[in-house]
Scaffold this motif. Sequence first.
Motif, mmCIF file in Angstrom:
data_model
loop_
_atom_site.group_PDB
_atom_site.id
_atom_site.type_symbol
_atom_site.label_atom_id
_atom_site.label_comp_id
_atom_site.label_asym_id
_atom_site.label_seq_id
_atom_site.Cartn_x
_atom_site.Cartn_y
_atom_site.Cartn_z
ATOM 1 N N SER A 6 55.038 72.717 77.021
ATOM 2 C CA SER A 6 54.413 71.424 77.315
ATOM 3 C C SER A 6 55.037 70.326 76.457
ATOM 4 N N PHE A 7 55.227 70.634 75.169
ATOM 5 C CA PHE A 7 55.827 69.662 74.269
ATOM 6 C C PHE A 7 57.265 69.343 74.697
ATOM 7 N N GLU A 8 58.048 70.379 75.038
ATOM 8 C CA GLU A 8 59.422 70.172 75.492
ATOM 9 C C GLU A 8 59.457 69.308 76.753
ATOM 10 N N LYS A 9 58.510 69.586 77.655
ATOM 11 C CA LYS A 9 58.438 68.811 78.893
ATOM 12 C C LYS A 9 58.142 67.336 78.577
ATOM 13 N N GLN A 10 57.227 67.101 77.646
ATOM 14 C CA GLN A 10 56.886 65.725 77.281
ATOM 15 C C GLN A 10 58.059 65.023 76.600
ATOM 16 N N VAL A 11 58.794 65.752 75.766
ATOM 17 C CA VAL A 11 59.980 65.165 75.127
ATOM 18 C C VAL A 11 61.032 64.837 76.183
ATOM 19 N N ASP A 12 61.224 65.753 77.153
ATOM 20 C CA ASP A 12 62.163 65.479 78.244
ATOM 21 C C ASP A 12 61.737 64.246 79.032
ATOM 22 N N THR A 13 60.438 64.130 79.309
ATOM 23 C CA THR A 13 59.920 62.971 80.029
ATOM 24 C C THR A 13 60.161 61.695 79.223
ATOM 25 N N LEU A 14 59.933 61.795 77.919
ATOM 26 C CA LEU A 14 60.168 60.648 77.037
ATOM 27 C C LEU A 14 61.648 60.241 77.062
ATOM 28 N N LEU A 15 62.533 61.232 76.979
ATOM 29 C CA LEU A 15 63.968 60.934 77.004
ATOM 30 C C LEU A 15 64.394 60.322 78.339
ATOM 31 N N GLU A 16 63.850 60.859 79.434
ATOM 32 C CA GLU A 16 64.173 60.300 80.750
ATOM 33 C C GLU A 16 63.689 58.853 80.845
ATOM 34 N N ALA A 17 62.472 58.587 80.362
ATOM 35 C CA ALA A 17 61.940 57.224 80.408
ATOM 36 C C ALA A 17 62.787 56.295 79.543
ATOM 37 N N ALA A 18 63.183 56.778 78.367
ATOM 38 C CA ALA A 18 64.011 55.959 77.477
ATOM 39 C C ALA A 18 65.379 55.682 78.118
ATOM 40 N N ASN A 19 65.975 56.717 78.720
ATOM 41 C CA ASN A 19 67.262 56.527 79.404
ATOM 42 C C ASN A 19 67.141 55.545 80.552
ATOM 43 N N HIS A 20 66.050 55.679 81.317
ATOM 44 C CA HIS A 20 65.824 54.762 82.433
ATOM 45 C C HIS A 20 65.675 53.328 81.904
ATOM 46 N N HIS A 21 64.907 53.192 80.829
ATOM 47 C CA HIS A 21 64.713 51.869 80.245
ATOM 48 C C HIS A 21 66.036 51.288 79.748
ATOM 49 N N LEU A 22 66.844 52.121 79.092
ATOM 50 C CA LEU A 22 68.142 51.651 78.606
ATOM 51 C C LEU A 22 69.067 51.260 79.752
ATOM 52 N N LYS A 23 69.065 52.077 80.820
ATOM 53 C CA LYS A 23 69.906 51.769 81.972
ATOM 54 C C LYS A 23 69.462 50.463 82.617
ATOM 55 N N THR A 24 68.146 50.299 82.762
ATOM 56 C CA THR A 24 67.623 49.065 83.348
ATOM 57 C C THR A 24 67.990 47.867 82.476
ATOM 58 N N LEU B 109 57.684 48.719 73.262
ATOM 59 C CA LEU B 109 58.244 49.655 74.239
ATOM 60 C C LEU B 109 57.587 49.465 75.597
ATOM 61 N N PRO B 110 58.294 49.819 76.669
ATOM 62 C CA PRO B 110 57.703 49.757 77.999
ATOM 63 C C PRO B 110 56.536 50.750 78.131
ATOM 64 N N ARG B 111 55.691 50.500 79.100
ATOM 65 C CA ARG B 111 54.461 51.276 79.292
ATOM 66 C C ARG B 111 54.747 52.763 79.501
ATOM 67 N N ASP B 112 55.746 53.100 80.341
ATOM 68 C CA ASP B 112 56.023 54.518 80.616
ATOM 69 C C ASP B 112 56.483 55.265 79.367
ATOM 70 N N ILE B 113 57.223 54.592 78.497
ATOM 71 C CA ILE B 113 57.665 55.244 77.260
ATOM 72 C C ILE B 113 56.488 55.398 76.296
ATOM 73 N N ARG B 114 55.639 54.381 76.193
ATOM 74 C CA ARG B 114 54.447 54.493 75.325
ATOM 75 C C ARG B 114 53.563 55.645 75.785
ATOM 76 N N GLN B 115 53.428 55.787 77.104
ATOM 77 C CA GLN B 115 52.595 56.868 77.651
ATOM 78 C C GLN B 115 53.223 58.237 77.342
ATOM 79 N N ALA B 116 54.534 58.345 77.481
ATOM 80 C CA ALA B 116 55.207 59.611 77.199
ATOM 81 C C ALA B 116 55.106 59.959 75.712
#
Length: 186
Positions: A66-84, A13-20
């Motif tokens: 906090s957990f919901e926010k992290q899941v949202d961040t993870l989903l955004e990173a995954a969506n960004h990665h998929l779009k890229t 996985l990309p770095r931002d997704i691993r971090q999320a």
Amino acid sequence: QALDLAAKEELQLPRDIRQAISTARVAYNNYYTGFLELAQTVSRDGSITPQQANKMMSPFKNQIYSFEKQVDTLLEAANHHLKTSADDVHQSGLASTKSMAAVFIVGAALIVLFSGLTIKRIRSGLCQLSAQMEDISTGEGDLTKRIEIKSNDEIAELAGWFNTFLEKLQGMIKKIANNSVNVDRS
């Protein structure tokens, strides 16, 4: 379990997704640990008042947010990665299409060029053959003339057969002439 599965796959996985994922895992573990402590406290103390339950649940609300926010961040990173990734695949597809179009155009141009050269060569040979045959046929009936053969293709073969025909015709005419002289003598 999903976070554990993602952790096993982190290397791909990309770095931002691993971090999320890592941050979401920490938030989840904090929530889970706190909730277990609350459950143990409630089971030890027996019954509690609604005010006490609200007070005990307050830290969990923050952890859930906090957990919901992290899941949202993870989903955004995954969506960004998929779009890229999708954009990269699209660009690669466009590049491949352009390359194939260029190869097709060059191939078509080469076919047209070689076809033109072949047609010119055939036409040139036919024009020469036609001119020599016209010269032979419009002359004084000189059967000693022959078509000059300069190549080894089908047109040259046709010229050779025409020359053979003239030789046979010349031979027949000589025989007729000889027979006619013999008839005159007799």
